[in-house]
Design a protein around this motif. Structure first.
Motif, PDB file in Angstrom:
ATOM      1  N   PRO A  17      -1.028   1.679   9.762  1.00 38.00           N
ATOM      2  CA  PRO A  17      -0.573   0.898   8.382  1.00 38.00           C
ATOM      3  C   PRO A  17       0.742   0.921   8.199  1.00 38.00           C
ATOM      4  O   PRO A  17       1.215   2.214   8.370  1.00 38.00           O
ATOM      5  N   PRO A  18       1.745   0.106   8.027  1.00 40.97           N
ATOM      6  CA  PRO A  18       3.125   0.250   7.875  1.00 40.97           C
ATOM      7  C   PRO A  18       3.483   0.918   6.411  1.00 40.97           C
ATOM      8  O   PRO A  18       2.543   1.063   5.637  1.00 40.97           O
ATOM      9  N   PHE A  19       4.521   1.397   6.259  1.00 35.81           N
ATOM     10  CA  PHE A  19       4.834   1.970   5.297  1.00 35.81           C
ATOM     11  C   PHE A  19       4.912   1.145   4.078  1.00 35.81           C
ATOM     12  O   PHE A  19       5.511   0.102   4.168  1.00 35.81           O
ATOM     13  N   ASP A  20       4.474   1.446   2.933  1.00 32.57           N
ATOM     14  CA  ASP A  20       4.379   0.763   1.665  1.00 32.57           C
ATOM     15  C   ASP A  20       5.366   1.670   0.608  1.00 32.57           C
ATOM     16  O   ASP A  20       4.892   2.572   0.313  1.00 32.57           O
ATOM     17  N   PRO A  21       6.273   0.930   0.356  1.00 31.41           N
ATOM     18  CA  PRO A  21       7.108   1.544  -0.799  1.00 31.41           C
ATOM     19  C   PRO A  21       6.696   1.931  -2.064  1.00 31.41           C
ATOM     20  O   PRO A  21       7.142   2.816  -2.834  1.00 31.41           O
ATOM     21  N   ARG A  22       5.361   1.331  -2.295  1.00 28.97           N
ATOM     22  CA  ARG A  22       4.823   1.538  -3.687  1.00 28.97           C
ATOM     23  C   ARG A  22       4.306   2.995  -3.425  1.00 28.97           C
ATOM     24  O   ARG A  22       3.841   3.446  -4.586  1.00 28.97           O
ATOM     25  N   PHE A  23       4.063   3.467  -2.359  1.00 30.26           N
ATOM     26  CA  PHE A  23       3.335   4.823  -2.096  1.00 30.26           C
ATOM     27  C   PHE A  23       4.089   5.685  -1.212  1.00 30.26           C
ATOM     28  O   PHE A  23       3.713   5.877  -0.185  1.00 30.26           O
ATOM     29  N   PRO A  24       5.310   6.473  -1.616  1.00 30.10           N
ATOM     30  CA  PRO A  24       6.248   6.845  -0.725  1.00 30.10           C
ATOM     31  C   PRO A  24       5.602   8.143  -0.443  1.00 30.10           C
ATOM     32  O   PRO A  24       6.222   9.029   0.418  1.00 30.10           O
ATOM     33  N   ASN A  25       4.775   8.904  -0.998  1.00 30.07           N
ATOM     34  CA  ASN A  25       4.391  10.453  -0.809  1.00 30.07           C
ATOM     35  C   ASN A  25       3.441  10.425   0.205  1.00 30.07           C
ATOM     36  O   ASN A  25       2.893   9.530   0.736  1.00 30.07           O
ATOM     37  N   GLN A  26       2.970  11.834   0.537  1.00 25.28           N
ATOM     38  CA  GLN A  26       2.536  11.984   1.699  1.00 25.28           C
ATOM     39  C   GLN A  26       0.607  11.726   1.388  1.00 25.28           C
ATOM     40  O   GLN A  26       0.180  11.155   2.159  1.00 25.28           O
ATOM     41  N   ASN A  27       0.374  11.938   0.110  1.00 27.36           N
ATOM     42  CA  ASN A  27      -0.794  11.553  -0.334  1.00 27.36           C
ATOM     43  C   ASN A  27      -0.991  10.025  -0.590  1.00 27.36           C
ATOM     44  O   ASN A  27      -0.469   9.406  -1.026  1.00 27.36           O
ATOM     45  N   GLN A  28      -1.853   9.796   0.233  1.00 21.25           N
ATOM     46  CA  GLN A  28      -2.098   8.167   0.223  1.00 21.25           C
ATOM     47  C   GLN A  28      -3.479   7.733  -0.333  1.00 21.25           C
ATOM     48  O   GLN A  28      -3.825   6.812  -0.087  1.00 21.25           O
ATOM     49  N   THR A  29      -3.875   8.686  -1.309  1.00 23.35           N
ATOM     50  CA  THR A  29      -5.223   7.962  -2.135  1.00 23.35           C
ATOM     51  C   THR A  29      -5.130   6.842  -2.596  1.00 23.35           C
ATOM     52  O   THR A  29      -5.852   5.942  -2.690  1.00 23.35           O
ATOM     53  N   ARG A  30      -4.025   6.838  -3.423  1.00 21.72           N
ATOM     54  CA  ARG A  30      -3.604   5.468  -4.183  1.00 21.72           C
ATOM     55  C   ARG A  30      -3.571   4.253  -3.353  1.00 21.72           C
ATOM     56  O   ARG A  30      -3.864   3.509  -3.711  1.00 21.72           O
ATOM     57  N   ASN A  31      -2.875   4.442  -2.242  1.00 19.04           N
ATOM     58  CA  ASN A  31      -2.676   3.442  -1.002  1.00 19.04           C
ATOM     59  C   ASN A  31      -4.116   2.845  -0.918  1.00 19.04           C
ATOM     60  O   ASN A  31      -4.408   1.798  -0.609  1.00 19.04           O
ATOM     61  N   CYS A  32      -5.073   3.988  -0.430  1.00 21.86           N
ATOM     62  CA  CYS A  32      -6.307   3.776   0.066  1.00 21.86           C
ATOM     63  C   CYS A  32      -6.915   2.898  -1.035  1.00 21.86           C
ATOM     64  O   CYS A  32      -7.552   1.818  -0.650  1.00 21.86           O
ATOM     65  N   TYR A  33      -7.023   3.156  -2.222  1.00 17.34           N
ATOM     66  CA  TYR A  33      -7.658   2.597  -3.130  1.00 17.34           C
ATOM     67  C   TYR A  33      -6.962   1.160  -3.643  1.00 17.34           C
ATOM     68  O   TYR A  33      -7.849   0.412  -3.582  1.00 17.34           O
ATOM     69  N   GLN A  34      -5.963   1.003  -3.627  1.00 20.88           N
ATOM     70  CA  GLN A  34      -5.265  -0.335  -3.843  1.00 20.88           C
ATOM     71  C   GLN A  34      -5.662  -1.257  -2.878  1.00 20.88           C
ATOM     72  O   GLN A  34      -5.733  -2.501  -3.093  1.00 20.88           O
ATOM     73  N   ASN A  35      -5.524  -0.944  -1.668  1.00 21.78           N
ATOM     74  CA  ASN A  35      -5.951  -1.644  -0.398  1.00 21.78           C
ATOM     75  C   ASN A  35      -7.341  -2.101  -0.339  1.00 21.78           C
ATOM     76  O   ASN A  35      -7.749  -3.177  -0.109  1.00 21.78           O
ATOM     77  N   PHE A  36      -8.284  -1.302  -0.851  1.00 20.74           N
ATOM     78  CA  PHE A  36      -9.601  -1.418  -0.897  1.00 20.74           C
ATOM     79  C   PHE A  36      -9.938  -2.674  -2.095  1.00 20.74           C
ATOM     80  O   PHE A  36     -10.669  -3.514  -1.870  1.00 20.74           O
ATOM     81  N   LEU A  37      -9.335  -2.325  -3.295  1.00 18.46           N
ATOM     82  CA  LEU A  37      -9.302  -3.311  -4.198  1.00 18.46           C
ATOM     83  C   LEU A  37      -8.650  -4.751  -3.866  1.00 18.46           C
ATOM     84  O   LEU A  37      -9.253  -5.827  -4.081  1.00 18.46           O
ATOM     85  N   ASP A  38      -7.424  -4.802  -3.343  1.00 15.43           N
ATOM     86  CA  ASP A  38      -6.865  -5.885  -2.867  1.00 15.43           C
ATOM     87  C   ASP A  38      -7.793  -6.714  -1.699  1.00 15.43           C
ATOM     88  O   ASP A  38      -7.800  -7.885  -1.648  1.00 15.43           O
ATOM     89  N   TYR A  39      -8.186  -5.916  -0.780  1.00  9.79           N
ATOM     90  CA  TYR A  39      -9.178  -6.663   0.210  1.00  9.79           C
ATOM     91  C   TYR A  39     -10.294  -7.406  -0.445  1.00  9.79           C
ATOM     92  O   TYR A  39     -10.619  -8.576  -0.494  1.00  9.79           O
ATOM     93  N   HIS A  40     -10.727  -6.823  -1.635  1.00 10.01           N
ATOM     94  CA  HIS A  40     -12.013  -7.338  -2.116  1.00 10.01           C
ATOM     95  C   HIS A  40     -11.761  -8.488  -3.370  1.00 10.01           C
ATOM     96  O   HIS A  40     -12.436  -9.602  -3.276  1.00 10.01           O
ATOM     97  N   ARG A  41     -10.466  -8.345  -3.739  1.00  5.60           N
ATOM     98  CA  ARG A  41     -10.040  -9.427  -4.691  1.00  5.60           C
ATOM     99  C   ARG A  41      -9.603 -10.424  -3.780  1.00  5.60           C
ATOM    100  O   ARG A  41      -9.903 -11.838  -4.024  1.00  5.60           O
TER     101      ARG A  41
END
Length: 88
Positions: A17-41
């Motif tokens: 996955p490309p860099f997402d400036p909304r999630f700049p930290n190493q911990n990508q938990t929020r990025n994972c969850y947000q993309n899961f939500l975005d997919y289903h939406r």
């Protein structure tokens, strides 16, 4: 219900996955969850409009790349049971 096998890209087409400036930290938990939500939406909106869900595949690939399989399985089960805490 969502058939995971039909959503998978052809072999060898997975990319990081490309860099997402909304999630700049190493911990990508929020990025994972947000993309899961975005997919289903995205799926929900495209189906409601009667359009192709192909644009949603980006979110699918990102969350499958970032999220542990056990989380995705649990979230999908919660969605089936109507107990998923996220707003889709």
């Amino acid at each position: 219900t969502i058939d995971v096998e039909t959503q998978k890209p052809p072999k060898g087409k997975w990319t990081t996955p490309p860099f997402d400036p909304r999630f700049p930290n190493q911990n990508q938990t929020r990025n994972c969850y947000q993309n899961f939500l975005d997919y289903h939406r995205c799926i929900k909106n495209m189906n409601r409009r009667g359009k192709s869900t192909e644009p949603c595949e980006y979110y699918f690939r990102v969350y499958h790349s970032l999220c542990p399989i056990s989380w995705v399985q649990r979230w999908n089960e919660q969605m089936r049971q109507g107990t998923f805490p996220g707003k889709i």
